[in-house]
Design a protein around this motif. Structure first.
Motif, PDB file in Angstrom:
ATOM      1  N   LEU A  38       0.834  -1.207   0.000  1.00 38.87           N
ATOM      2  CA  LEU A  38       0.000   0.000   0.000  1.00 38.87           C
ATOM      3  C   LEU A  38       0.869   1.257   0.000  1.00 38.87           C
ATOM      4  O   LEU A  38       0.572   2.239  -0.689  1.00 38.87           O
ATOM      5  N   THR A  39       1.955   1.219   0.768  1.00 37.31           N
ATOM      6  CA  THR A  39       2.873   2.357   0.855  1.00 37.31           C
ATOM      7  C   THR A  39       3.524   2.635  -0.491  1.00 37.31           C
ATOM      8  O   THR A  39       3.511   3.767  -0.989  1.00 37.31           O
ATOM      9  N   VAL A  40       4.090   1.602  -1.108  1.00 36.16           N
ATOM     10  CA  VAL A  40       4.766   1.770  -2.395  1.00 36.16           C
ATOM     11  C   VAL A  40       3.773   2.166  -3.476  1.00 36.16           C
ATOM     12  O   VAL A  40       4.049   3.036  -4.312  1.00 36.16           O
ATOM     13  N   PRO A  75      -2.837   9.207  -4.355  1.00 35.27           N
ATOM     14  CA  PRO A  75      -3.412   8.398  -3.283  1.00 35.27           C
ATOM     15  C   PRO A  75      -4.867   8.007  -3.533  1.00 35.27           C
ATOM     16  O   PRO A  75      -5.519   7.447  -2.658  1.00 35.27           O
ATOM     17  N   ASP A  76      -5.377   8.288  -4.729  1.00 35.31           N
ATOM     18  CA  ASP A  76      -6.749   7.950  -5.106  1.00 35.31           C
ATOM     19  C   ASP A  76      -6.737   6.654  -5.918  1.00 35.31           C
ATOM     20  O   ASP A  76      -6.176   6.619  -7.021  1.00 35.31           O
ATOM     21  N   PRO A  77      -7.340   5.577  -5.422  1.00 34.39           N
ATOM     22  CA  PRO A  77      -7.311   4.300  -6.151  1.00 34.39           C
ATOM     23  C   PRO A  77      -7.972   4.369  -7.525  1.00 34.39           C
ATOM     24  O   PRO A  77      -7.649   3.574  -8.406  1.00 34.39           O
ATOM     25  N   ASN A  78      -8.897   5.301  -7.721  1.00 30.36           N
ATOM     26  CA  ASN A  78      -9.561   5.418  -9.020  1.00 30.36           C
ATOM     27  C   ASN A  78      -8.608   5.858 -10.118  1.00 30.36           C
ATOM     28  O   ASN A  78      -8.855   5.609 -11.300  1.00 30.36           O
ATOM     29  N   ARG A 106      -5.341   4.328   6.922  1.00 38.51           N
ATOM     30  CA  ARG A 106      -4.232   4.892   7.686  1.00 38.51           C
ATOM     31  C   ARG A 106      -2.902   4.696   6.946  1.00 38.51           C
ATOM     32  O   ARG A 106      -2.062   5.607   6.909  1.00 38.51           O
ATOM     33  N   ALA A 107      -2.729   3.539   6.342  1.00 38.30           N
ATOM     34  CA  ALA A 107      -1.492   3.264   5.591  1.00 38.30           C
ATOM     35  C   ALA A 107      -1.379   4.190   4.376  1.00 38.30           C
ATOM     36  O   ALA A 107      -0.298   4.717   4.079  1.00 38.30           O
ATOM     37  N   ILE A 108      -2.496   4.404   3.683  1.00 38.15           N
ATOM     38  CA  ILE A 108      -2.495   5.292   2.510  1.00 38.15           C
ATOM     39  C   ILE A 108      -2.220   6.736   2.931  1.00 38.15           C
ATOM     40  O   ILE A 108      -1.422   7.445   2.305  1.00 38.15           O
ATOM     41  N   LYS A 109      -2.863   7.146   3.998  1.00 40.30           N
ATOM     42  CA  LYS A 109      -2.669   8.515   4.484  1.00 40.30           C
ATOM     43  C   LYS A 109      -1.228   8.761   4.899  1.00 40.30           C
ATOM     44  O   LYS A 109      -0.625   9.797   4.572  1.00 40.30           O
ATOM     45  N   LYS A 110      -0.640   7.781   5.594  1.00 37.94           N
ATOM     46  CA  LYS A 110       0.757   7.918   6.031  1.00 37.94           C
ATOM     47  C   LYS A 110       1.697   7.983   4.835  1.00 37.94           C
ATOM     48  O   LYS A 110       2.617   8.801   4.792  1.00 37.94           O
ATOM     49  N   ALA A 111       1.457   7.146   3.829  1.00 37.13           N
ATOM     50  CA  ALA A 111       2.327   7.091   2.649  1.00 37.13           C
ATOM     51  C   ALA A 111       2.205   8.343   1.798  1.00 37.13           C
ATOM     52  O   ALA A 111       3.160   8.742   1.128  1.00 37.13           O
ATOM     53  N   SER A 112       1.037   8.982   1.825  1.00 34.54           N
ATOM     54  CA  SER A 112       0.824  10.172   0.991  1.00 34.54           C
ATOM     55  C   SER A 112       1.202  11.460   1.717  1.00 34.54           C
ATOM     56  O   SER A 112       1.039  12.551   1.176  1.00 34.54           O
ATOM     57  N   GLY A 113       1.770  11.311   2.926  1.00 32.25           N
ATOM     58  CA  GLY A 113       2.093  12.480   3.730  1.00 32.25           C
ATOM     59  C   GLY A 113       3.394  13.175   3.386  1.00 32.25           C
ATOM     60  O   GLY A 113       3.859  14.033   4.122  1.00 32.25           O
ATOM     61  N   ASP A 149       9.029   4.889   5.926  1.00 34.52           N
ATOM     62  CA  ASP A 149       9.884   3.895   5.283  1.00 34.52           C
ATOM     63  C   ASP A 149       9.887   4.070   3.777  1.00 34.52           C
ATOM     64  O   ASP A 149       8.875   4.406   3.165  1.00 34.52           O
ATOM     65  N   ASP A 150      11.045   3.825   3.173  1.00 36.63           N
ATOM     66  CA  ASP A 150      11.196   3.932   1.729  1.00 36.63           C
ATOM     67  C   ASP A 150      11.619   2.571   1.198  1.00 36.63           C
ATOM     68  O   ASP A 150      12.709   2.087   1.510  1.00 36.63           O
ATOM     69  N   TYR A 151      10.757   1.943   0.416  1.00 35.15           N
ATOM     70  CA  TYR A 151      11.006   0.590  -0.050  1.00 35.15           C
ATOM     71  C   TYR A 151      11.365   0.560  -1.530  1.00 35.15           C
ATOM     72  O   TYR A 151      10.848   1.342  -2.328  1.00 35.15           O
TER      73      TYR A 151
END
Length: 249
Positions: A32-34, A41-44, A68-75, A80-82
């Motif tokens: 989800l993060t990557v 951050p919009d799945p559409n 929460r995972a999407i919000k954190k990654a889009s912040g 973490d950077d994968y």
């Protein structure tokens, strides 16, 4: 019973993965993060994120955990950077294996995956050393109860799919990677949300295993899947149905 993913599906239905739920969630949160950082951050408007959300729902990840995972990654910066890595090689009994990973430390992951191959009596090769023996496909599955075999085949062909395999339990639709989301959307418009929808590596040819070789291979595959950095493992083995049921009991 051909291929690692199909065998693992039997094990999932029998509840063998319950103890690994936290680890499974961790792997999906990485994806989800990557996926979020690969686009919007919009799945559409972000196909990879859509696929990651489908995978999260398959394992019953709570909606608030996904959000929460999407919000954190889009912040923006931080977190973490994968990096995506793919490893290939031969495991026990000469079975070809593809390992997909998301890692924050390439050297660590490469070393651990190479060690797993070596300890199993196999060998890790270069990129593309075995992937030519597989096809990359979109795979969409529905319970058999949603439609007749003929209706699913007709709908899949109209949607642009390549093939449908129907059994007493499921309809499995396969398509080219490029048409995956178009096929998925068309089928879901007609039959509702798919039971699963993902990109998969499917073997073009397989190695048939006896019980001893199968147990050795699955021990190796379990070591790979227990690695936090490893997202997916694919292998070109084939098992007689009675042996598959025995090993998953």
């Amino acid at each position: 019973m051909a291929g690692h993913s199909q065998f693992k599906n039997i094990m999932h239905r029998k509840g063998a993965q319950d103890a690994k739920r936290a680890k499974q969630f961790g792997k999906i949160i990485r994806e989800l993060t990557v996926a979020t950082r690969s686009g919007l951050p919009d799945p559409n408007s972000n196909p990879r994120l859509r696929a990651a959300i489908v995978a999260a729902r398959e394992v019953n990840m709570p909606k608030d955990t996904i959000e929460r995972a999407i919000k954190k990654a889009s912040g923006g910066a931080g977190g973490d950077d994968y990096v995506e890595m793919r490893y290939e090689g031969y495991g026990p009994a000469g079975v070809a294996v593809i390992v997909e990973a998301l890692t924050d430390n390439r050297n660590r992951t490469a070393s651990e995956v190479r060690a797993a191959f070596s300890k199993s009596g196999g060998s890790m090769g270069e990129t593309n050393s075995v992937s030519f023996m597989f096809r990359r496909l979109g795979v969409i599955a529905y319970p058999a109860s949603v439609a007749s075999e003929d209706d699913m085949l007709e709908a899949a062909i109209e949607a642009g799919a390549e093939n449908v395999v129907s059994t007493d339990a499921t309809h499995e639709v396969t398509c080219e990677v490029e048409s995956f989301f178009a096929v998925k959307d068309a089928l879901e418009a007609r039959f509702g949300e798919a039971e699963s929808a993902k990109l998969d590596w499917r073997p073009e040819n397989t190695v048939t295993l006896d019980e001893e070789k199968a147990r050795s291979l699955f021990k190796f595959l379990d070591v790979l899947e227990d690695n936090d950095d490893v997202q997916n493992v694919y292998a070109n083995f084939d098992l007689p149905d009675d042996l598959a049921e025995k090993l998953s009991a």
